[in-house]
Scaffold this motif. Structure first.
Motif: not given
Length: 232
Positions: A130-156
């Protein structure tokens, strides 16, 4: 714990000078969002008192044209998502609500407040398509969600998704996506400096300058100067 009561509580804390700040702070483009004039620190504090609010009432808050009211909704969702008592079913419901009403999360602050816990933490042990789909969105805030959400993975210590999504967004036309990409690549680099250097070696010369500056913030001065020198 209703939306009406929450908004009434917010209204008790209006500060006129906050209205002046709000015009510069809100970067969405819906032409409808207004400022109520409440400091975000106050919004967060009140939201914590409403952590038991139902999803139906939270969605009612998301319908508001006031920026602070919608921030209250996202904050309540965030507090619920990171509660140790939350059930898997409720975590999924929050995830679905965030994505299902993303059109109401039309500013960078909504994303930065909620994406980490509501989206990223939910996906920590699940497929992340779903994050990769968001990264392709025309909506910039959905694209921002795609990258910001990965912080949860970075912490791990899981960095692959951050770098892959950053590559998808590396030449984004929106400044607030550029800044987000640089910020979260930088955070990933704190976990694996070699991976950050490899990313920079590939993209530094062509990525937007603002992205590069954010990505370089924690590197040694000589490395910062070197990568900045690659820019035309």
């Amino acid at each position: 714990m209703t939306a009406h009561v929450f908004i009434a509580e917010l209204s008790l804390h209006i500060v006129e000078k906050e209205l002046i700040k709000a015009d510069k702070f809100f970067r969405g483009n819906d032409g409808k969002t207004k400022a109520l004039g409440v400091r975000f620190g106050t919004v967060f504090k009140i939201a914590k008192d409403f952590i038991a609010m139902s999803l139906k009432e939270i969605e009612n808050l998301l319908e508001s044209d006031y920026n602070e009211v919608r921030m209250g909704a996202v904050s309540i969702m965030d507090f619920q998502a990171k509660s140790k008592k939350i059930s898997p079913e409720n975590k999924k419901a929050l995830f679905d609500l965030y994505l299902g009403r993303h059109e109401r999360l039309n500013n960078w602050d909504f994303v930065d407040r909620g994406a980490y816990n509501i989206i990223g933490e939910y996906l920590a042990d699940k497929p992340r398509d779903v994050l990769y789909e968001l990264a392709k969105s025309e909506n910039p805030w959905e694209r921002r969600t795609a990258i910001v959400s990965t912080y949860a993975f970075i912490k791990k210590g899981e960095l692959n998704d951050t770098f892959k999504i950053a590559e998808m967004l590396i030449n984004d036309k929106h400044e607030l996506i550029n800044k987000a990409v640089g910020s979260w690549v930088r955070e990933a680099g704190k976990k694996d400096k070699k991976a950050l250097i490899a990313f920079l070696n590939t993209h530094a010369a062509t990525m937007p300058r603002v992205t590069l500056r954010y990505a370089l913030e924690k590197l040694e001065e000589d490395k910062r100067k070197y990568y900045l020198s690659l820019k035309p």
